[in-house]
Every structure is written in structure tokens, then in C-alpha cells.
Design a protein around this motif. Structure first.
Motif, PDB file in Angstrom:
ATOM      1  N   ARG A 193      38.891  39.726  38.576  1.00 12.92           N
ATOM      2  CA  ARG A 193      37.527  39.203  38.374  1.00 12.92           C
ATOM      3  C   ARG A 193      36.477  40.243  38.802  1.00 12.92           C
ATOM      4  O   ARG A 193      35.471  40.436  38.118  1.00 12.92           O
ATOM      5  CB  ARG A 193      37.347  37.912  39.160  1.00 12.92           C
ATOM      6  CG  ARG A 193      35.950  37.327  39.008  1.00 12.92           C
ATOM      7  CD  ARG A 193      35.853  36.002  39.708  1.00 12.92           C
ATOM      8  NE  ARG A 193      35.982  36.137  41.145  1.00 12.92           N
ATOM      9  CZ  ARG A 193      36.573  35.247  41.941  1.00 12.92           C
ATOM     10  NH1 ARG A 193      37.099  34.146  41.452  1.00 12.92           N
ATOM     11  NH2 ARG A 193      36.649  35.451  43.236  1.00 12.92           N
ATOM     12  N   ALA A 194      36.720  40.918  39.928  1.00  7.67           N
ATOM     13  CA  ALA A 194      35.752  41.914  40.399  1.00  7.67           C
ATOM     14  C   ALA A 194      35.608  43.037  39.378  1.00  7.67           C
ATOM     15  O   ALA A 194      34.492  43.498  39.103  1.00  7.67           O
ATOM     16  CB  ALA A 194      36.197  42.468  41.749  1.00  7.67           C
TER      17      ALA A 194
ATOM     18  N   ALA B 209      28.683  38.957  43.957  1.00  3.57           N
ATOM     19  CA  ALA B 209      29.310  39.763  42.899  1.00  3.57           C
ATOM     20  C   ALA B 209      28.270  40.459  42.024  1.00  3.57           C
ATOM     21  O   ALA B 209      28.525  41.549  41.512  1.00  3.57           O
ATOM     22  CB  ALA B 209      30.197  38.868  42.031  1.00  3.57           C
TER      23      ALA B 209
ATOM     24  N   TYR C   1      34.013  29.439  40.969  1.00  3.30           N
ATOM     25  CA  TYR C   1      32.819  30.160  41.430  1.00  3.30           C
ATOM     26  C   TYR C   1      31.969  29.276  42.336  1.00  3.30           C
ATOM     27  O   TYR C   1      31.804  28.086  42.071  1.00  3.30           O
ATOM     28  CB  TYR C   1      31.915  30.556  40.255  1.00  3.30           C
ATOM     29  CG  TYR C   1      32.524  31.356  39.133  1.00  3.30           C
ATOM     30  CD1 TYR C   1      33.629  32.188  39.316  1.00  3.30           C
ATOM     31  CD2 TYR C   1      31.950  31.299  37.862  1.00  3.30           C
ATOM     32  CE1 TYR C   1      34.140  32.929  38.250  1.00  3.30           C
ATOM     33  CE2 TYR C   1      32.455  32.038  36.802  1.00  3.30           C
ATOM     34  CZ  TYR C   1      33.556  32.841  36.999  1.00  3.30           C
ATOM     35  OH  TYR C   1      34.056  33.567  35.949  1.00  3.30           O
TER      36      TYR C   1
ATOM     37  N   GLU D  96      42.167  36.328  38.567  1.00  4.24           N
ATOM     38  CA  GLU D  96      42.254  36.255  40.040  1.00  4.24           C
ATOM     39  C   GLU D  96      41.215  37.207  40.629  1.00  4.24           C
ATOM     40  O   GLU D  96      40.650  38.032  39.894  1.00  4.24           O
ATOM     41  CB  GLU D  96      43.691  36.529  40.509  1.00  4.24           C
ATOM     42  CG  GLU D  96      44.421  37.657  39.834  1.00  4.24           C
ATOM     43  CD  GLU D  96      43.933  39.040  40.220  1.00  4.24           C
ATOM     44  OE1 GLU D  96      43.412  39.179  41.341  1.00  4.24           O
ATOM     45  OE2 GLU D  96      44.057  39.960  39.388  1.00  4.24           O
ATOM     46  N   PRO D  97      40.916  37.094  41.926  1.00  2.61           N
ATOM     47  CA  PRO D  97      39.740  37.790  42.472  1.00  2.61           C
ATOM     48  C   PRO D  97      39.686  39.295  42.203  1.00  2.61           C
ATOM     49  O   PRO D  97      38.607  39.817  41.910  1.00  2.61           O
ATOM     50  CB  PRO D  97      39.823  37.470  43.966  1.00  2.61           C
ATOM     51  CG  PRO D  97      40.454  36.103  43.986  1.00  2.61           C
ATOM     52  CD  PRO D  97      41.480  36.124  42.887  1.00  2.61           C
ATOM     53  N   ALA D  98      40.809  40.009  42.266  1.00  4.09           N
ATOM     54  CA  ALA D  98      40.739  41.468  42.073  1.00  4.09           C
ATOM     55  C   ALA D  98      40.364  41.800  40.627  1.00  4.09           C
ATOM     56  O   ALA D  98      39.498  42.647  40.375  1.00  4.09           O
ATOM     57  CB  ALA D  98      42.061  42.124  42.448  1.00  4.09           C
TER      58      ALA D  98
ATOM     59  N   GLN E  62      37.469  31.931  33.654  1.00  3.40           N
ATOM     60  CA  GLN E  62      38.000  31.849  35.022  1.00  3.40           C
ATOM     61  C   GLN E  62      39.520  31.980  35.092  1.00  3.40           C
ATOM     62  O   GLN E  62      40.161  31.450  35.989  1.00  3.40           O
ATOM     63  CB  GLN E  62      37.498  30.562  35.673  1.00  3.40           C
ATOM     64  CG  GLN E  62      35.990  30.645  35.890  1.00  3.40           C
ATOM     65  CD  GLN E  62      35.387  29.358  36.407  1.00  3.40           C
ATOM     66  OE1 GLN E  62      35.435  28.341  35.719  1.00  3.40           O
ATOM     67  NE2 GLN E  62      34.837  29.387  37.595  1.00  3.40           N
TER      68      GLN E  62
ATOM     69  N   SER F 196      40.788  29.840  44.047  1.00  5.44           N
ATOM     70  CA  SER F 196      40.329  31.233  44.131  1.00  5.44           C
ATOM     71  C   SER F 196      39.729  31.723  42.808  1.00  5.44           C
ATOM     72  O   SER F 196      39.083  32.765  42.773  1.00  5.44           O
ATOM     73  CB  SER F 196      41.472  32.156  44.551  1.00  5.44           C
ATOM     74  OG  SER F 196      42.501  32.102  43.583  1.00  5.44           O
ATOM     75  N   HIS F 197      39.952  30.986  41.726  1.00  5.64           N
ATOM     76  CA  HIS F 197      39.381  31.387  40.431  1.00  5.64           C
ATOM     77  C   HIS F 197      38.005  30.770  40.186  1.00  5.64           C
ATOM     78  O   HIS F 197      37.346  31.124  39.218  1.00  5.64           O
ATOM     79  CB  HIS F 197      40.302  30.956  39.284  1.00  5.64           C
ATOM     80  CG  HIS F 197      41.562  31.769  39.190  1.00  5.64           C
ATOM     81  ND1 HIS F 197      42.031  32.266  38.005  1.00  5.64           N
ATOM     82  CD2 HIS F 197      42.440  32.170  40.136  1.00  5.64           C
ATOM     83  CE1 HIS F 197      43.164  32.933  38.217  1.00  5.64           C
ATOM     84  NE2 HIS F 197      43.427  32.876  39.510  1.00  5.64           N
TER      85      HIS F 197
ATOM     86  N   LEU G  85      29.391  33.327  45.854  1.00 12.04           N
ATOM     87  CA  LEU G  85      30.302  34.297  45.216  1.00 12.04           C
ATOM     88  C   LEU G  85      29.573  35.052  44.104  1.00 12.04           C
ATOM     89  O   LEU G  85      29.658  36.280  44.006  1.00 12.04           O
ATOM     90  CB  LEU G  85      31.520  33.550  44.671  1.00 12.04           C
ATOM     91  CG  LEU G  85      32.642  34.386  44.028  1.00 12.04           C
ATOM     92  CD1 LEU G  85      33.976  33.666  44.202  1.00 12.04           C
ATOM     93  CD2 LEU G  85      32.410  34.667  42.547  1.00 12.04           C
TER      94      LEU G  85
END
Ligand SMILES: C[S@@+](CC[C@H](N)C(=O)[O-])C[C@H]1O[C@@H](n2cnc3c(N)ncnc32)[C@H](O)[C@@H]1O
Length: 214
Positions: free
Chosen positions: A128-129, A177, A169, A124-126, A121, A166-167, A173
Motif C-alpha cells: 500500500r505504501a 500517507a 483506512y 497489505e501495508p508495505a 484495499q 490492516s488493509h 493513516l
């Protein structure tokens, strides 16, 4: 009036940060495999090929290799990978280790029967995607992802994991994902972890097992 003192974000220099953390004596997250992984690794059979993502000091990859799996593992920390290599040698197993930054990884297509993503974790979200897409891509049809992380409630406990919501889950989410995968198990739960000094104490956890359609 006093200004608040803020520490630098822990994610700016991942290689330096984790090299420092892993330079301490001992194994930060212990030498036993993560419990969620231990409880769900029977989705893979001996001889199958598994990738341990951001594997740290090797506790998960070494244990998977001891189960007879062919294991590839990588981490950004060269100190962590060096300790993992030593650990594998002492344990008498072979793991194909590499030092690699997941942000620039060239994910292979349809290569693995399994991916283990245990407490990754840091993203960051981008990022992570991109990581989640890469993990799905590198699974063979029929391959299985085993993933463990913390939920936002962990911010109340602070017994491990990133201090940034934001990191973390949630079930939603992960469902969103991993829409391309069949969710076999998805469980938010609380438990007391005893994983070295890094993950210790009452914790808010989430575990997932998900299969790429055959
Ligand atoms: C909480 S530790 C978990 C390690 C291991 N998965 C385990 O369960 O013991 C997070 C790991 O992510 C690695 N990491 C952080 N940023 C990374 C990156 N950009 N690429 C690859 N690994 C990274 C760290 O070096 C560290 O080993």
C-alpha cells in the motif's frame, strides 16, 4: 477438540481470485460509478487526463470517459479488463485499458491531472505504501486524487471490502500517507451502498480528495 477451519488468504493469487469473481454473469460492483467519485469528479475538467487504478470491470473509467476526460485504466484481472473494454465499447467511449499488476507497475512522473483510487484495499501495508507513493508521483503538480475505501468499523458490517483490519483506512493513516498532498476533503462516514452484489448494505466508509501542490 476440533481444529478451526481457515480459508486461504484472499490476497495470495489476486489475478486468479479476481478473474474468478469477475467471471460471473453481470457486473460485480454494478455499472454505475462509485458515489464518492461521482460526487467529487468535478475537480477534473473535460479534456484532462485521469488514471483509474485497479479499475475492475470499468464502471468508474467508463463514466469518467463519458464526462469527456481522457482516461487510462488498469487492473490485474484480464477478465475484468475484457468486460470493461466491452462496457466502454457499448457505452461508445474510449478508455485506454491495460492489464497490469500494481505491485510491479512503473509509475510515470507528473503525468495525470487526476487519479481515481476506488476500493483498492487489496494491498497489505508495505505494498500500500508503494502504491500511495506511486499515485502521488504520477500526479502532475495541481493534480487531484479522489480515493474511497472502508474504515476498520466495516469489519462489523461485512457488506464488502477485505476482512483484514490492516488493509482498512483511517483518517490518520491517510493523513500520514499523503503528507505531500493538500487534503481538500477527508470524511469518515456511514452509508448504505448499492454497488452490484459486491458492495451492498450498510457500510463504514472513508473518502478523500487531495491535491498535489502546484
Ligand atoms: C474491490 S475491486 C474494485 C474495482 C474498482 N476500483 C471499482 O470500484 O469497481 C478491487 C480491484 O482491485 C484489483 N486488483 C487486486 N489486486 C491487484 C493488483 N495487484 N494489481 C492491480 N489490480 C488489482 C481487482 O482485480 C479488482 O478489480
Amino acid at each position: 477438540m476440533s481444529a478451526a477451519v481457515t480459508s486461504p488468504p484472499p490476497f495470495d493469487d489476486p489475478a486468479g481470485t479476481w478473474n474468478r469473481r469477475f467471471s460471473a454473469t453481470g457486473y460485480l460492483f454494478g455499472t454505475e460509478p462509485n458515489s464518492w467519485l461521482l460526487d467529487h469528479a468535478d475537480v477534473w475538467q473535460a479534456g484532462q487526463r485521469v488514471l483509474s487504478v485497479a479499475d475492475g470491470e470499468g464502471r468508474n473509467s467508463v463514466w469518467l470517459a463519458q464526462r469527456g476526460l481522457t482516461v487510462d485504466a488498469f487492473d490485474i484481472s484480464e477478465v475484468g479488463v475484457r468486460k470493461a473494454r466491452d462496457f466502454a465499447r457499448i457505452a461508445g467511449v474510449k478508455v485506454n485499458f491495460a492489464v497490469a499488476d500494481i505491485a510491479t507497475l512503473d509509475w510515470p512522473d507528473n503525468m495525470y491531472d487526476g487519479v481515481a483510487a476506488i476500493f483498492i484495499q487489496f494491498a497489505e501495508p508495505a505494498l500500500r505504501a508503494r502504491i500511495f507513493d506511486g499515485m502521488v508521483r504520477c500526479l502532475k503538480p495541481g493534480g487531484t486524487l479522489v480515493l474511497q475505501g472502508y474504515t476498520p468499523r466495516q469489519l462489523e458490517y461485512r457488506t464488502g471490502g477485505p476482512p483484514v483490519e490492516s488493509h482498512l483506512y483511517t483518517s490518520q493513516l491517510l493523513r500520514d500517507a499523503f503528507g505531500q498532498l493538500e487534503i481538500v476533503e477527508l470524511h469518515e462516514y456511514e452509508a448504505t451502498l448499492d454497488e452490484g452484489t459486491g458492495h451492498r448494505g450498510h457500510s463504514a466508509l472513508i473518502g478523500m480528495v487531495a491535491r498535489k501542490p502546484a
